[in-house]
Design a protein around this motif. Structure first.
Motif, PDB file in Angstrom:
ATOM      1  N   GLY A 334       0.819  -1.201   0.000  1.00 29.59           N
ATOM      2  CA  GLY A 334       0.000   0.000   0.000  1.00 29.59           C
ATOM      3  C   GLY A 334       0.851   1.247   0.000  1.00 29.59           C
ATOM      4  N   PRO A 335       0.337   2.312  -0.650  1.00 25.03           N
ATOM      5  CA  PRO A 335       1.075   3.572  -0.639  1.00 25.03           C
ATOM      6  C   PRO A 335       0.844   4.302   0.672  1.00 25.03           C
ATOM      7  CG  PRO A 335      -0.953   3.836  -1.873  1.00 25.03           C
ATOM      8  CD  PRO A 335      -0.941   2.418  -1.373  1.00 25.03           C
ATOM      9  N   SER A 336       1.552   5.390   0.826  1.00 23.43           N
ATOM     10  CA  SER A 336       1.461   6.161   2.045  1.00 23.43           C
ATOM     11  C   SER A 336       0.150   6.961   2.046  1.00 23.43           C
ATOM     12  CB  SER A 336       2.729   6.990   2.051  1.00 23.43           C
ATOM     13  OG  SER A 336       2.591   8.165   2.660  1.00 23.43           O
ATOM     14  N   ALA A 337      -0.426   7.100   3.228  1.00 17.63           N
ATOM     15  CA  ALA A 337      -1.701   7.827   3.348  1.00 17.63           C
ATOM     16  C   ALA A 337      -1.526   9.277   2.928  1.00 17.63           C
ATOM     17  CB  ALA A 337      -2.188   7.778   4.787  1.00 17.63           C
ATOM     18  N   MET A 338      -2.569   9.838   2.341  1.00 16.95           N
ATOM     19  CA  MET A 338      -2.545  11.270   2.023  1.00 16.95           C
ATOM     20  C   MET A 338      -2.835  12.010   3.324  1.00 16.95           C
ATOM     21  SD  MET A 338      -1.928  13.063  -0.592  1.00 16.95           S
ATOM     22  CE  MET A 338      -1.742  14.839  -0.626  1.00 16.95           C
ATOM     23  N   ASN A 674       1.541   9.042  -2.152  1.00 19.98           N
ATOM     24  CA  ASN A 674       0.217   8.433  -2.024  1.00 19.98           C
ATOM     25  C   ASN A 674      -0.170   7.601  -3.252  1.00 19.98           C
ATOM     26  OD1 ASN A 674      -3.151   9.439  -2.278  1.00 19.98           O
ATOM     27  ND2 ASN A 674      -2.435   8.182  -0.589  1.00 19.98           N
ATOM     28  N   THR A 675       0.316   7.979  -4.419  1.00 27.08           N
ATOM     29  CA  THR A 675      -0.060   7.227  -5.616  1.00 27.08           C
ATOM     30  C   THR A 675       1.007   6.200  -6.002  1.00 27.08           C
ATOM     31  OG1 THR A 675       0.778   9.046  -6.935  1.00 27.08           O
ATOM     32  CG2 THR A 675      -1.597   8.942  -6.629  1.00 27.08           C
ATOM     33  N   SER A 676       2.278   6.495  -5.744  1.00 27.87           N
ATOM     34  CA  SER A 676       3.288   5.561  -6.239  1.00 27.87           C
ATOM     35  C   SER A 676       4.427   5.287  -5.261  1.00 27.87           C
ATOM     36  CB  SER A 676       3.841   6.066  -7.574  1.00 27.87           C
ATOM     37  OG  SER A 676       4.356   7.358  -7.405  1.00 27.87           O
ATOM     38  N   SER A 808     -10.346  16.140   3.568  1.00 31.12           N
ATOM     39  CA  SER A 808     -11.326  15.054   3.493  1.00 31.12           C
ATOM     40  C   SER A 808     -10.868  13.992   2.499  1.00 31.12           C
ATOM     41  CB  SER A 808     -12.689  15.613   3.078  1.00 31.12           C
ATOM     42  OG  SER A 808     -12.729  15.795   1.672  1.00 31.12           O
ATOM     43  N   PHE A 809     -11.741  13.008   2.283  1.00 42.42           N
ATOM     44  CA  PHE A 809     -11.473  11.977   1.297  1.00 42.42           C
ATOM     45  C   PHE A 809     -12.072  12.320  -0.067  1.00 42.42           C
ATOM     46  CE2 PHE A 809     -10.859   9.748   5.297  1.00 42.42           C
ATOM     47  CZ  PHE A 809      -9.730   8.986   5.023  1.00 42.42           C
ATOM     48  N   ALA A 810     -12.552  13.553  -0.236  1.00 43.71           N
ATOM     49  CA  ALA A 810     -13.180  13.936  -1.511  1.00 43.71           C
ATOM     50  C   ALA A 810     -12.212  13.759  -2.676  1.00 43.71           C
ATOM     51  CB  ALA A 810     -13.670  15.385  -1.439  1.00 43.71           C
TER      52      ALA A 810
END
Ligand SMILES: *[C@@H]1O[C@H](CO)[C@@H](O)[C@H](O)[C@H]1NC(C)=O
Length: 916
Positions: A334-338, A674-676, A808-810
């Motif tokens: 898993g990538p790192s949390a935003m 977060n993406t890569s 947020s998660f938006a």
């Protein structure tokens, strides 16, 4: 914070006496109590596996081999014992192969649960092609990876892109201790082991494993955090303390040393090997205690990994490049949390901000001194007697209004919540968890009772999903009394720390859900506790906003693979010493290479009192840590940034403002993480993988691809040697001046003052900034941006800007904007950044934010200057020589600046630069 006193003391001395002793001690002498921790030779499983000549004991039985698309299985014979093992080799489309070895038939050895990784990766296989098979070997290829499995003895050689990459068991140090019946002839330590007054009953007997990994042609390996040592890992067959293997066993190490192979609070069994032309990664997914030896000989690095229990579950990342290896790791773990944007601002912490008046005064101090900050932290003393999720009602009578007051200025609060629970039937958390049977058990299967901050404590069994779910529910606003939506959490002591336990942690024969021994799962305790707490904040956020929620912020001290998906960690209880400032750089870099980028060290040093110079230098470096927090021990003098005189205050203010000005860039880097899976701070070799002379450099680093930072790590320094990689252009970030370009890497002698540390822009990159000094990230939200365009030799540059609501998660539904900027042929173009593969939706957010300045570094001299033609308009605006930054020192005029182009950040546009 660490066990403040030696556990022996805690057992003997009543707490009241102890506290007064501590408060009266004036001189704090640092002392790592080495004797409190085991060495390999004092650990039965390590000493019997380390460097024991194994001989050619393991053989593949040729007739047992079966190959089915992406899976090869075979029986491995342990000759001296006549026992069988099952070997499974699988190939995955995401850039890795996996080797598993377990007993056959299975005896139910522990396997790290699947929720430590992400879901779905197992289905993305990539078939093997069988190249050849003889009576003694089989050769397979998958993509650009070739595997040669030899039968007698068992070895596996992996080649990536035609280059030798990894040899497994080429030195015959592979070992696998089968479960067995107790025998009278068994040596001491097999079934019972005593140390430091504790006896480990070892009900399953010896069950250790040893892996023999050689990296042919490599001189450098990295990773396997956490420890305070060099970035390029030293051999462990050297002089003390480097005669000990690197240890992976999460421990609360009191006053750790700054140069030692000893393992600290967290573990990630991920190692990177790098040479010219090839980067390789290996992850042994195993959560038991592990020791790793590194030897360097005959042009290669050898390593031996010994784990106390579990199975062999080895992932080999074969993408070939540093970025590719970490991207593949992110597709597995898993990538790192935003993170929330506020959490990338500055955090002010101390053990302890005493009461509400103290909180108010510290908060006001930042405004009085015009220093931005985002979060104020409360350590253990804010609670009612170390009962977490409660408040000391005399010191903090109105916690909610206190938080709302901070929030009115856009700021947040963090409180500490630890996994030990005070054994007090009147404490609702204790009583409920006890009634539900949520605690870790001792070997007699009754609730384990250990000593920690509150005294006698129980420990939540967070390895159980049901316990995690219950724990998460404790963080909703109705459950956590005195909490508000502006409150976030800090998890400490989650190794777990047990003051009166062996090595200040839990006995290995303690029992978790399903009868799992603590031995097997020790290194997972921290990540599971962190996960459960973050799920709690996520739940709270969903209750407030069911559609978009609120991203959790939970800081942890202990960690494992998977922690990157949860939240940041810090490097624990460091000291106010120059050597600790220095070692924080390789520590942070190593964590990033192990897939955990959101990390930082306590600015100022936790133990002891920094002087103004050390504190200033630490802020100047800390401004680039992914996680930026000042913190201090209970016994230290107050050290809020304005307490060291007006000059130091001005310098610290400037350092923190630098951080805030870089947040658009840093937040964009977090999106790449977060993406890569890309690290935020990077060793120089990560960006210059062919430059051998950089492979061991760890006194400086790159922040993302575009900025090079050289911290000053000694007192009284008037000049430093800065290594600038050759073949690139470097611009002094303070003045914009181009460093005379060199084809080869060069060491440059650079004058420094106390005002700043040397920082450079890398030619070819565009860095977005926000220059206006504000008091918090919230206050920056509408501010216009500056683009710094640093040209490479060809006169080109590229960069990105990622923005969303910051909270947020938006963004996961497309609520973000991601721009790409390219300057080429004298034209600066803004367009939408391509969406990365893997289900990320197209960004649809527009923001009323504009670009107010574009700063060009390295435009070729033009006798009559330049003008800019902003897309469509016919008007040309002259570029003005001017300071690089709105806050730059006067005289720094190497840059050419386009003022007030008012370019909308959300839209496509073009700006053409023409010589007048
Ligand atoms: C990015 O971070 C969010 C929030 O932590 C997480 O849910 C998500 O899985 C991460 N990765 C992507 C690609 O969004």
């Amino acid at each position: 914070m660490a066990a403040i006193a030696a556990p022996r003391l805690l057992r003997a001395v009543p707490i009241v006496v102890l506290c007064s002793l501590l408060l009266h001690s004036t001189q704090h002498v640092l002392a790592f109590k080495e004797h409190e921790f085991k060495k390999c030779a004092q650990t039965s499983f390590c000493s019997r596996n380390r460097n024991v000549p194994q001989g050619a004991n393991f053989e593949i039985i040729p007739a047992s081999i079966s190959l089915n698309t992406a899976t090869l299985t075979a029986t491995l014979l342990n000759k001296p014992y006549g026992k069988h093992l099952q070997l499974t080799l699988t190939s995955h489309a995401d850039g890795f192969v996996r080797l598993m070895v377990d007993e056959s038939p299975s005896v139910g050895r522990y396997q790290v649960p699947s929720d430590i990784l992400i879901s779905g990766w197992e289905n993305k296989k990539q078939g093997f092609t069988e190249n050849s098979r003889t009576a003694s070997s089989i050769t397979l290829t998958t993509g650009e990876t070739k595997l040669e499995l030899n039968f007698q003895p068992f070895t596996l050689a992996i080649t990536v892109k035609g280059q030798p990459a990894l040899q497994i068991n080429s030195r015959n140090l592979f070992n696998f201790e089968h479960r067995r019946q107790k025998q009278d002839s068994d040596p001491a330590g097999y079934w019972e082991e005593s140390w430091g007054g504790h006896t480990d009953s070892k009900p399953k007997g010896p069950e250790a494993l040893s892996l023999d990994l050689v990296f042919p042609g490599f001189q450098h390996v990295y990773g396997i955090p956490e420890r305070a040592t060099s970035l390029s890992l030293r051999a462990t067959n050297g002089a003390a303390p480097y005669g000990e293997p690197y240890r992976l066993y999460n421990l609360d190490v009191f006053e750790y040393l700054d140069d030692h192979p000893f393992g600290l609070y967290g573990s990630i069994p991920m190692m990177l090997a790098h040479k010219k032309g090839l980067t390789l990664g290996v992850l042994w997914l195993n959560s038991a205690e592990m020791f790793v030896d590194v030897v360097k000989e005959r042009g290669q690095v050898g390593s031996q990994w010994v784990a106390e229990s579990g199975i062999v579950d080895l992932f080999v990342f074969t993408a070939g490049s540093p970025a590719g290896v970490l991207a593949a790791y992110a597709r597995l773990a898993g990538p790192s949390a935003m993170p929330q944007l506020f959490s990338l601002g500055y955090h002010q912490c101390r053990w302890n901000y005493k009461d509400e008046a103290d909180v108010k005064a510290v908060d006001a101090g930042f405004d009085t001194h015009d220093i931005p900050y985002d979060v104020l932290w409360l350590d253990i003393e804010h609670t009612n007697g170390k009962r977490y999720l409660t408040w000391d009602s005399s010191l903090f009578p109105s916690p909610a209004p206190m938080q709302l007051d901070l929030a009115s200025r856009g700021r947040r609060m963090v409180t500490i919540v630890d996994p030990h629970v005070k054994r007090d039937p009147g404490y609702y958390v204790f009583a409920e968890a006890e009634a539900a049977g949520h605690y870790v058990k001792n070997k007699y299967n009754t609730d384990f009772d250990g000593w920690c901050w509150p005294g006698s404590s129980s420990y939540l069994d967070v390895t159980s999903p049901a316990v995690r779910q219950w724990w998460a529910q404790q963080f909703t606003l109705d459950r956590y009394s005195g909490s508000t939506p502006h409150l976030y959490i800090w998890n400490d002591m989650n190794e777990p720390s047990v003051f009166n336990g062996p090595e200040i942690t839990m006995p290995k024969d303690n029992l978790h859900a399903g009868g799992v021994e603590h031995r097997d799962t020790h290194n997972l305790y921290g990540v599971y506790y962190h996960m459960a707490t973050a799920e709690g904040l996520q739940l709270r956020g969903q209750q407030a906003d069911p559609q978009d929620g609120d991203r959790p912020f939970v800081l942890s001290r202990a960690f494992f693979t998977g922690t990157q998906r949860v939240g940041p960690i810090w490097t624990g209880d460091n000291a106010a010493q120059w050597s600790h400032l220095r070692v924080s750089v390789p520590m942070v870099l190593s964590l990033g290479l192990a897939g955990l980028p959101n990390v930082g060290a306590d600015v100022g040093g936790f133990f002891g009192n920094p002087d103004a110079e050390l504190l200033t230098r630490w802020y100047q470096l800390g401004a680039y840590y992914p996680f930026f927090r000042g913190h201090a021990h209970l016994e230290t003098q107050r050290r809020e940034p304005w307490l060291f005189g007006p000059e130091a205050t001005a310098r610290i203010r400037a350092a923190i403002r630098t951080r805030y000005s870089l947040l658009p860039y840093i937040y964009t880097l977090f999106r790449a993480a977060n993406t890569s899976g890309q690290p935020i701070l990077r060793p120089l070799w990560f960006e210059f993988p062919e430059h051998e002379e950089l492979f061991a450099v760890d006194e400086e680093f790159l922040a993302g691809p575009a900025m090079l930072v050289k911290p000053v790590v000694a007192p009284g320094v008037g000049q430093v040697e800065v290594t600038l990689p050759g073949g690139a252009r470097w611009y002094d970030a303070a003045t914009g001046a181009l460093v005379p370009p060199a084809a080869k890497t060069k060491s440059h002698r650079v004058q420094v003052t106390l005002d700043a540390i040397p920082v450079y822009y890398r030619g070819g990159h565009i860095v977005p900034r926000r220059e206006r000094p504000r008091r918090s990230t919230a206050a920056q939200a509408a501010d216009p941006l500056t683009l710094v365009v640093a040209l490479d030799e060809q006169g080109g540059a590229e960069g990105e800007l990622y923005m969303d609501d910051g909270r947020s998660f938006a963004f996961q539904r497309g609520g973000y904007l991601h721009r790409r900027f390219v300057f080429r042929s004298m034209k600066l173009v803004s367009s939408a950044q391509q969406v990365p593969a893997g289900g990320v939706p197209e960004g649809t957010l527009t923001l009323p934010v504009s670009i107010e300045r574009v700063v060009f570094l390295g435009l070729p001299p033009s006798r009559r200057g330049y003008k800019a033609v902003v897309g469509g308009s016919r008007q040309a605006v002259p570029l003005e020589a001017g300071p690089l930054s709105l806050v730059a020192a006067p005289g720094a005029e190497a840059a050419l600046v386009l003022r007030k182009p008012d370019l909308p950040v959300s839209h496509d546009w073009e700006v053409e630069i023409v010589a007048v």
